[in-house]
Design an enzyme around this catalytic site. Structure first.
Site, PDB file in Angstrom:
ATOM      1  N   SER A 119       0.856  -1.283   0.065  1.00 53.88           N
ATOM      2  CA  SER A 119      -0.052   0.022  -0.076  1.00 53.88           C
ATOM      3  C   SER A 119       0.765   1.399   0.065  1.00 53.88           C
ATOM      4  CB  SER A 119      -0.727   0.131   1.300  1.00 53.88           C
ATOM      5  OG  SER A 119      -1.535  -1.138   1.501  1.00 53.88           O
ATOM      6  N   HIS A 140      -1.179  -2.158  -7.158  1.00 56.40           N
ATOM      7  CA  HIS A 140      -1.569  -2.235  -6.019  1.00 56.40           C
ATOM      8  C   HIS A 140      -3.197  -2.272  -6.257  1.00 56.40           C
ATOM      9  CE1 HIS A 140      -2.969   1.033  -2.632  1.00 56.40           C
ATOM     10  NE2 HIS A 140      -2.957  -0.101  -2.187  1.00 56.40           N
ATOM     11  N   GLU A 152      -3.673   0.638  -8.877  1.00 54.69           N
ATOM     12  CA  GLU A 152      -2.513   1.556  -9.185  1.00 54.69           C
ATOM     13  C   GLU A 152      -1.394   0.785  -9.573  1.00 54.69           C
ATOM     14  OE1 GLU A 152      -1.981   5.515  -6.314  1.00 54.69           O
ATOM     15  OE2 GLU A 152      -2.256   3.453  -5.076  1.00 54.69           O
ATOM     16  N   ASN A 190      -3.484   6.094  -0.999  1.00 59.57           N
ATOM     17  CA  ASN A 190      -2.887   6.084   0.305  1.00 59.57           C
ATOM     18  C   ASN A 190      -2.222   7.425   0.797  1.00 59.57           C
ATOM     19  OD1 ASN A 190      -4.475   3.940   1.094  1.00 59.57           O
ATOM     20  ND2 ASN A 190      -2.677   2.506   0.312  1.00 59.57           N
TER      21      ASN A 190
END
Ligand SMILES: NC(=O)c1ccc[n+]([C@@H]2O[C@H](COP(=O)([O-])OP(=O)(O)OC[C@H]3O[C@@H](n4cnc5c(N)ncnc54)[C@H](O)[C@@H]3O)[C@@H](O)[C@H]2O)c1
Length: 291
Positions: A119, A140, A152, A190
């Site tokens: 992450s 991701h 991602e 994130n």
């Protein structure tokens, strides 16, 4: 680079979701974790989620059966030797991930690709713990993987164009949409999402609102589908804390300091849904706020 067999390391909530979507897309999938129990628990989750998708009419019975037929348990890392792509989705801890890559790299075919579902941790640094940084990339996924559309893609400094293209083709075959991020702590999602969650925890810590008030405020006041504390429980509070630590250390800015209350919940082993207790207690019929 045609991919046929995908190996997944880590059978937790994300790893099992990645296995699920890969198998539905027709890939042969090998699933590995630290113990037989963990692998079996991941397989049980996948079986249950596929059945739920079928009962809702999202997939056919044939598709469900075919997907299950594509999945095999890999008790040992050596069982991943035939994989064309191995995606690591173990605990969000750099030392754990580095150790996995050091162990698995020599077992793979020279042309096999390696990816991480981290992450937040640097793709370039993780790539350096493998024997093939040019064949390494960040893929991701979002939680829950079968439902969330975004992936991602993150290139490390050494990631080759061929690897990047193969990853794009793979993600497209899973029916997901790609957003490309540069290799900075937390990437895009994130970097933006976790400081918001951390701020919600500070808001609770400072007594500005209760768990229910904060979640209601953000659901109805900002039109978020879930409140930030509910979302934190869903992500896993250990994962939230690890991401905040990566942002805090990697960007060296005090605005990313993990809230002490988040640290306390993790120290208590109250990690959210996966341990049945976090900002809410999930052991009863309905979630009950813990503060
Ligand atoms: N939870 C989320 O919302 C989310 C979203 C996107 C990405 N991620 C990332 O996905 C990864 C996994 O997160 P998760 O939510 O599935 O966590 P989880 O705690 O549900 O699962 C982690 C799994 O990794 C296994 N594991 C630990 N060490 C291992 C090792 N040495 N070898 C094999 N398996 C090992 C554990 O036994 C566990 O089953 C993390 O990097 C996390 O940051 C999480």
């Amino acid at each position: 680079m045609a991919l046929k067999t995908i190996g997944i390391i880590g059978a937790g909530q994300m790893g099992s979701g990645i296995v699920h979507v890969c198998a539905l897309a027709g890939y042969d999938v090998l699933i590995h974790d630290v113990s037989t129990e963990r692998i079996q628990s991941g397989l049980a989750t996948i079986t249950g989620n596929l059945a739920r998708q079928q009962s809702k009419g999202h997939i056919t019975e044939e598709a469900r059966k075919a997907a299950l037929g594509h999945i095999r348990a890999a008790e040992n890392l050596d069982n991943l030797a035939d994989a064309d792509l191995v995606i690591e989705s173990a605990t969000e801890n750099e030392q754990v991930k580095r150790k996995i890559f050091a162990q698995v790299s020599p077992l793979l075919k020279p042309e096999a690709m390696l990816a991480t579902n981290t992450s937040s941790i640097s793709i370039t640094r993780l790539a350096a713990s493998t024997d093939r940084p040019e064949r390494f990339i960040g893929i991701h996924f979002m939680n829950p993987v079968p439902v969330m559309e975004l992936v991602e893609l993150v290139r490390g400094i050494a990631t080759g164009d061929e690897t990047f293209e193969a990853a794009k083709t793979f993600v497209a075959k899973l029916g997901k949409t790609i957003a490309v991020a540069e290799d900075f702590p937390g990437f895009m999602v994130n970097r933006i999402l976790l400081p918001m969650i951390n701020e919600a925890i500070y808001t609770l810590y400072e007594g500005v609102g209760t768990v229910v008030a904060i979640d209601t405020a953000m659901r109805l006041g900002a039109n978020h589908p879930m409140g930030p504390l509910q979302l934190a429980d869903f992500i896993g509070l250990d994962t939230c804390l690890s991401i905040m630590q990566v942002l805090y250390e990697g960007l060296a800015d005090s605005k990313y300091r993990p809230c002490p209350l988040l640290v306390k919940y993790v120290e208590a082993g109250w990690l959210g849904r996966k341990t049945q207790r976090g900002f809410y207690d999930y052991r009863g019929e309905k979630p009950v706020p813990t503060r």
